[in-house]
Design a protein around this motif. Structure first.
Motif, PDB file in Angstrom:
ATOM      1  N   THR A 515       0.833  -1.213   0.000  1.00 19.71           N
ATOM      2  CA  THR A 515       0.000   0.000   0.000  1.00 19.71           C
ATOM      3  C   THR A 515       0.867   1.264   0.000  1.00 19.71           C
ATOM      4  OG1 THR A 515      -0.212  -0.211   2.416  1.00 19.71           O
ATOM      5  CG2 THR A 515      -2.019  -1.054   1.090  1.00 19.71           C
ATOM      6  N   GLU A 516       2.003   1.211   0.701  1.00 19.45           N
ATOM      7  CA  GLU A 516       2.918   2.361   0.697  1.00 19.45           C
ATOM      8  C   GLU A 516       3.510   2.578  -0.703  1.00 19.45           C
ATOM      9  OE1 GLU A 516       5.722   1.401   3.726  1.00 19.45           O
ATOM     10  OE2 GLU A 516       4.303   1.776   5.369  1.00 19.45           O
ATOM     11  N   SER A 517       3.858   1.474  -1.353  1.00 20.97           N
ATOM     12  CA  SER A 517       4.400   1.569  -2.714  1.00 20.97           C
ATOM     13  C   SER A 517       3.350   2.115  -3.679  1.00 20.97           C
ATOM     14  CB  SER A 517       4.873   0.194  -3.189  1.00 20.97           C
ATOM     15  OG  SER A 517       5.928  -0.289  -2.387  1.00 20.97           O
ATOM     16  N   LEU A 518       2.092   1.688  -3.487  1.00 21.28           N
ATOM     17  CA  LEU A 518       1.008   2.182  -4.339  1.00 21.28           C
ATOM     18  C   LEU A 518       0.792   3.673  -4.133  1.00 21.28           C
ATOM     19  CD1 LEU A 518      -1.578  -0.750  -3.966  1.00 21.28           C
ATOM     20  CD2 LEU A 518      -0.294  -0.136  -6.027  1.00 21.28           C
ATOM     21  N   LEU A 519       0.964   4.114  -2.899  1.00 20.60           N
ATOM     22  CA  LEU A 519       0.801   5.544  -2.587  1.00 20.60           C
ATOM     23  C   LEU A 519       1.847   6.379  -3.326  1.00 20.60           C
ATOM     24  CD1 LEU A 519      -1.024   7.348  -0.849  1.00 20.60           C
ATOM     25  CD2 LEU A 519       0.676   7.176   0.977  1.00 20.60           C
ATOM     26  N   ASP A 520       3.078   5.878  -3.377  1.00 19.52           N
ATOM     27  CA  ASP A 520       4.136   6.581  -4.120  1.00 19.52           C
ATOM     28  C   ASP A 520       3.892   6.499  -5.626  1.00 19.52           C
ATOM     29  OD1 ASP A 520       5.424   7.153  -1.755  1.00 19.52           O
ATOM     30  OD2 ASP A 520       6.733   5.384  -1.846  1.00 19.52           O
ATOM     31  N   PHE A 521       3.411   5.359  -6.067  1.00 18.98           N
ATOM     32  CA  PHE A 521       3.227   5.090  -7.490  1.00 18.98           C
ATOM     33  C   PHE A 521       2.118   5.940  -8.095  1.00 18.98           C
ATOM     34  CE2 PHE A 521       1.991   1.815 -10.884  1.00 18.98           C
ATOM     35  CZ  PHE A 521       3.058   2.151 -11.713  1.00 18.98           C
ATOM     36  N   VAL A 522       1.112   6.270  -7.285  1.00 20.50           N
ATOM     37  CA  VAL A 522      -0.061   6.957  -7.815  1.00 20.50           C
ATOM     38  C   VAL A 522       0.285   8.329  -8.382  1.00 20.50           C
ATOM     39  CG1 VAL A 522      -0.816   8.101  -5.675  1.00 20.50           C
ATOM     40  CG2 VAL A 522      -2.511   7.408  -7.377  1.00 20.50           C
ATOM     41  N   SER A 523       1.284   9.006  -7.812  1.00 15.61           N
ATOM     42  CA  SER A 523       1.655  10.339  -8.315  1.00 15.61           C
ATOM     43  C   SER A 523       2.264  10.237  -9.720  1.00 15.61           C
ATOM     44  CB  SER A 523       2.629  11.023  -7.354  1.00 15.61           C
ATOM     45  OG  SER A 523       3.796  10.238  -7.208  1.00 15.61           O
ATOM     46  N   THR A 524       3.078   9.184  -9.946  1.00 13.78           N
ATOM     47  CA  THR A 524       3.675   8.974 -11.271  1.00 13.78           C
ATOM     48  C   THR A 524       2.590   8.661 -12.295  1.00 13.78           C
ATOM     49  OG1 THR A 524       5.662   8.064 -10.214  1.00 13.78           O
ATOM     50  CG2 THR A 524       5.378   7.639 -12.564  1.00 13.78           C
ATOM     51  N   VAL A 525       1.666   7.798 -11.906  1.00 10.20           N
ATOM     52  CA  VAL A 525       0.579   7.407 -12.809  1.00 10.20           C
ATOM     53  C   VAL A 525      -0.303   8.617 -13.131  1.00 10.20           C
ATOM     54  CG1 VAL A 525      -1.490   5.982 -13.052  1.00 10.20           C
ATOM     55  CG2 VAL A 525       0.568   5.012 -12.042  1.00 10.20           C
ATOM     56  N   ALA A 617      -7.099   4.157 -11.859  1.00 10.57           N
ATOM     57  CA  ALA A 617      -8.264   3.596 -11.158  1.00 10.57           C
ATOM     58  C   ALA A 617      -7.876   2.342 -10.386  1.00 10.57           C
ATOM     59  CB  ALA A 617      -9.368   3.277 -12.176  1.00 10.57           C
ATOM     60  N   SER A 618      -6.999   1.515 -10.981  1.00  5.29           N
ATOM     61  CA  SER A 618      -6.591   0.272 -10.325  1.00  5.29           C
ATOM     62  C   SER A 618      -5.731   0.542  -9.088  1.00  5.29           C
ATOM     63  CB  SER A 618      -5.827  -0.611 -11.311  1.00  5.29           C
ATOM     64  OG  SER A 618      -5.595  -1.879 -10.779  1.00  5.29           O
ATOM     65  N   VAL A 619      -4.851   1.528  -9.172  1.00 11.20           N
ATOM     66  CA  VAL A 619      -4.033   1.901  -8.002  1.00 11.20           C
ATOM     67  C   VAL A 619      -4.941   2.313  -6.848  1.00 11.20           C
ATOM     68  CG1 VAL A 619      -2.430   3.606  -7.077  1.00 11.20           C
ATOM     69  CG2 VAL A 619      -1.970   2.567  -9.278  1.00 11.20           C
ATOM     70  N   GLN A 620      -5.899   3.192  -7.147  1.00 13.58           N
ATOM     71  CA  GLN A 620      -6.791   3.702  -6.106  1.00 13.58           C
ATOM     72  C   GLN A 620      -7.619   2.592  -5.467  1.00 13.58           C
ATOM     73  OE1 GLN A 620      -5.739   6.561  -5.314  1.00 13.58           O
ATOM     74  NE2 GLN A 620      -7.017   8.179  -6.194  1.00 13.58           N
ATOM     75  N   SER A 621      -8.221   1.743  -6.318  1.00 10.82           N
ATOM     76  CA  SER A 621      -9.103   0.693  -5.783  1.00 10.82           C
ATOM     77  C   SER A 621      -8.311  -0.387  -5.047  1.00 10.82           C
ATOM     78  CB  SER A 621      -9.928   0.069  -6.907  1.00 10.82           C
ATOM     79  OG  SER A 621      -9.104  -0.558  -7.864  1.00 10.82           O
ATOM     80  N   THR A 622      -7.149  -0.795  -5.592  1.00 10.25           N
ATOM     81  CA  THR A 622      -6.343  -1.828  -4.936  1.00 10.25           C
ATOM     82  C   THR A 622      -5.833  -1.343  -3.589  1.00 10.25           C
ATOM     83  OG1 THR A 622      -5.644  -2.658  -7.106  1.00 10.25           O
ATOM     84  CG2 THR A 622      -4.365  -3.370  -5.206  1.00 10.25           C
ATOM     85  N   LYS A 623      -5.397  -0.097  -3.534  1.00  5.08           N
ATOM     86  CA  LYS A 623      -4.921   0.475  -2.269  1.00  5.08           C
ATOM     87  C   LYS A 623      -6.049   0.503  -1.230  1.00  5.08           C
ATOM     88  CE  LYS A 623      -3.811   4.847  -2.326  1.00  5.08           C
ATOM     89  NZ  LYS A 623      -4.761   5.478  -1.374  1.00  5.08           N
ATOM     90  N   THR A 627      -6.139  -1.867   2.159  1.00  6.60           N
ATOM     91  CA  THR A 627      -6.200  -1.167   3.447  1.00  6.60           C
ATOM     92  C   THR A 627      -7.321  -1.733   4.308  1.00  6.60           C
ATOM     93  OG1 THR A 627      -5.339   0.864   2.445  1.00  6.60           O
ATOM     94  CG2 THR A 627      -6.473   1.086   4.553  1.00  6.60           C
ATOM     95  N   LYS A 628      -8.453  -2.038   3.697  1.00  7.53           N
ATOM     96  CA  LYS A 628      -9.561  -2.644   4.445  1.00  7.53           C
ATOM     97  C   LYS A 628      -9.172  -4.010   5.000  1.00  7.53           C
ATOM     98  CE  LYS A 628     -13.472  -0.361   2.150  1.00  7.53           C
ATOM     99  NZ  LYS A 628     -14.701  -0.546   1.359  1.00  7.53           N
ATOM    100  N   SER A 629      -8.479  -4.797   4.188  1.00  4.76           N
ATOM    101  CA  SER A 629      -8.038  -6.121   4.653  1.00  4.76           C
ATOM    102  C   SER A 629      -7.000  -5.991   5.761  1.00  4.76           C
ATOM    103  CB  SER A 629      -7.453  -6.930   3.492  1.00  4.76           C
ATOM    104  OG  SER A 629      -8.470  -7.378   2.638  1.00  4.76           O
TER     105      SER A 629
END
Length: 634
Positions: A515-525, A617-623, A627-629
């Motif tokens: 989730t931390e990696s996805l948070l960083d990745f979302v800005s690039t995407v 959209a996939s970054v946002q939904s997967t993150k 997080t819920k899990s």
């Protein structure tokens, strides 16, 4: 004849295929899947104009006068408008038509040939080495033609296909070439079904894997069951319309086999007092949780990670069991926390095929199929007592009767006819024919026997009766009962072990890191999405500023490189954007307008835009889902 052509052509082929063609004269009839003799006695003769031609069993494969002119005339009748196209040749004789097709631009020629001596002779007449190396000409022969064809058309999903039967070859051995056409039709239909399934369930699969992680961390890996059933029989129970007809036999011989049931069959079995040992669940849809609802038996769950997460959150129902691996990278979050591999179970598109594969992996000496009708037996779409039918108790009204619901299911797809074990005819559809072919294709390596009372005949799988397969002698019954009970005890002991297979603390760490990696990745995407929108709009409006456009392209290249470098994250995110991936790799262009299809530059820009829209959209939904899990694990 030119032997150097043969060497050049063979050198342009994969070694295994080259060897098959080179040794075509030494093959025995058993080496081929076709019934006909492989290499009949023949001798090439010269036509009136001097080119080689061939007569087989009184049939001229090519013209006796001018085979090249004959081929050229036929080639001119085939469609060609300058756009991408595939010519699928069912036989080509000595290959005279191929040079006339190769000279056309943007075409791919796929030659399917059951008789390799034709290819060997053609390779001595023409130099096909360049188109073979470029992939413009593809040869398909030998075993596994459907898989070869699937590989050959990969990435060409929207190219129109022309089926081209070779008249002379068909006149000589029509049945062999009809099989080729049937193989092609089956493959293309299966491909369409697979694409539709991917695009329909992409987001549901991703959601289920993420939400199932906390519960699955308490499960055991299915790999511990592999080989556990040696020396006993397993009955694999589907939910076909005839299942209720087999209930008396299932009850009578119940102690002599391990019962592996698909989840859809569970309510039917339990309503008649038959409790399975193992229950296989695969379907991602929420409705499938209702098959397990209120279950209080001793059956143990075999659970695919993409199956609906609601099944593992029922107040009543099986809550312990074994988890299978998955081809989707998201399962790696769980897999990396295990002591060893989870274990993969081959799948053929339905829970019944998965269950049959598992029975084989468990090492059973005999595997029996029940409820595998693969047809609408007696006009029913599903077995009486199934959840779908019971739900109709609440849905029925004056204007909607269960008969109408059954009728709609029967005609949801085009109807096909299929032959039963006694020569009777049943109605089925193309979807069930895919499953039928899967069982038949895997019959040789699996110890399957079909005990299904009615329905489609499974070629290559013997049909039998319960009374012929199970003991009636008291001593034999006792021996089988003890063996089966011993295996049951071993399975139960696997679940009672105190040591957890998965490390929940490590799973928490894996999810946090992702989730931390996805948070960083979302800005690039997001930057990629902004730039791709800008490029697309400039092309669409035909308002390209050379300086800013060039800068945008350079920026896009840099972003693309950054994104492609995040291989692990991209694999995880890919599950939720299968439609976009298919648009780019398979030409599955439902997302492209007519204007975009006609303008190559605009099409490329739109695909880039779709990719970044999908990734964002996939970054946002997967993150969000991970997080819920994570909260449920803490």
């Amino acid at each position: 004849m030119n032997h150097s052509y043969l060497e050049k052509n063979l050198a342009a082929l994969p070694s295994q295929l080259a060897e098959l063609i080179q040794n075509s004269g030494n093959q025995s009839p058993k080496a081929n899947t076709f019934d006909s003799e492989i290499n009949p006695s023949y001798q090439l003769t010269k036509s009136k104009v001097g080119d080689p031609t061939l007569e087989l069993d009184g049939v001229w494969i090519h013209s006796r006068f001018d085979p090249k002119k004959e081929a050229e005339r036929f080639a001119t009748e085939l469609p060609h408008d300058g756009s991408e196209r595939i010519y699928l040749l069912f036989g080509a004789g000595l290959g005279y038509i191929i040079p006339y097709l190769i000279e056309r631009e943007k075409v791919t020629i796929i030659w399917m040939e059951p008789h390799t001596f034709f290819i060997s002779e053609a390779f001595q007449i023409f130099d096909f080495s360049k188109p073979l190396l470029e992939g413009k000409l593809v040869i398909i022969t030998g075993e596994g033609m459907e898989e070869q064809l699937s590989d050959a058309v990969k990435g060409k999903g929207t190219h129109p296909i022309s089926f081209v039967p070779h008249r002379g070859a068909w006149q000589w051995r029509e049945s062999d070439y009809i099989k080729l056409r049937y193989t092609a039709e089956q493959m293309f239909h299966k491909k369409d079904v697979n694409l539709a399934t991917l695009t329909r369930f992409e987001k549901i699969w991703a959601k289920n894997i993420c939400y199932n992680l906390p519960e699955l961390s308490k499960f055991r890996p299915v790999s511990v069951l592999f080989g556990i059933a040696e020396g006993i029989s397993i009955v694999v129970c589907g939910a076909g319309p005839s299942l209720s007809e087999s209930i008396p036999e299932l009850r009578k011989y119940r102690n002599q086999f391990l019962l592996l049931a698909v989840d859809t069959a569970l309510p039917i079995l339990t309503s008649f007092g038959v409790d399975p040992d193992l229950i296989f669940s695969v379907d991602p849809q929420a409705l499938n949780s209702q098959y397990l609802e209120d279950y209080t038996g001793n059956g143990i769950l075999i659970f695919d990670p993409t199956s609906t997460y609601l099944s593992l959150r029922l107040d009543k129902g099986p809550n312990k069991g074994f988890v299978t691996s998955s081809p989707f990278p998201l399962i790696g979050l769980l897999e990396r926390t295990g002591i060893s591999e989870i274990g993969s179970v081959p799948f053929g598109g339905s829970v019944s095929t998965n269950a049959a594969s598992l029975a084989t992996l468990m090492g059973a000496k005999s595997i029996y199929l029940v409820g595998q009708d693969l047809s609408f037996t007696k006009g029913l779409a599903h077995s009486k007592g199934a959840v779908l039918e019971e739900r109709l108790n609440y849905l029925e009204s004056r204007k909607f009767r269960r008969e109408k619901h059954n009728y709609k299911q029967l005609f949801a797809l085009p109807q096909k006819k299929v032959t039963g074990n006694l020569g009777e005819t049943y109605i089925t559809n193309e979807k069930m024919l895919i499953f039928k072919k899967w069982f038949e294709d895997h019959a040789k390596e699996n110890p399957w026997t079909n005990l299904t009372k009615f329905g489609a005949k499974l070629e290559g799988i013997s049909h039998s009766l319960f009374e012929k397969e199970f003991a009636s002698n008291e001593n034999e019954i006792k021996i089988q009962t003890n063996l089966v009970q011993s295996v049951r005890n071993q399975i139960q002991s696997q679940l009672k072990t105190e040591n957890s297979f998965f490390d929940r603390k490590q799973l928490v760490s894996e999810i946090k890191s992702t989730t931390e990696s996805l948070l960083d990745f979302v800005s690039t995407v997001k930057r990629g999405l902004t730039v791709s929108e800008r490029i697309y709009n400039q092309i669409k409006r035909n308002q390209i500023n050379p300086k800013t456009f060039s800068e945008d392209i350079k920026q896009m290249d840099a972003i693309d490189e950054q994104v492609s470098g995040k291989k692990g994250l991209n694999e995880i995110l890919s599950l939720g954007i299968q439609r976009v991936i298919l648009t780019i790799t398979e030409g599955y262009d439902d997302n492209l307008t007519l204007e975009e299809k006609e303008n190559p530059r605009l099409a490329v820009a739109k695909k880039s835009l779709l990719l970044y829209e999908g990734l964002y959209a996939s970054v946002q939904s997967t993150k969000r889902m991970l997080t819920k899990s994570l909260y449920r694990l803490l």
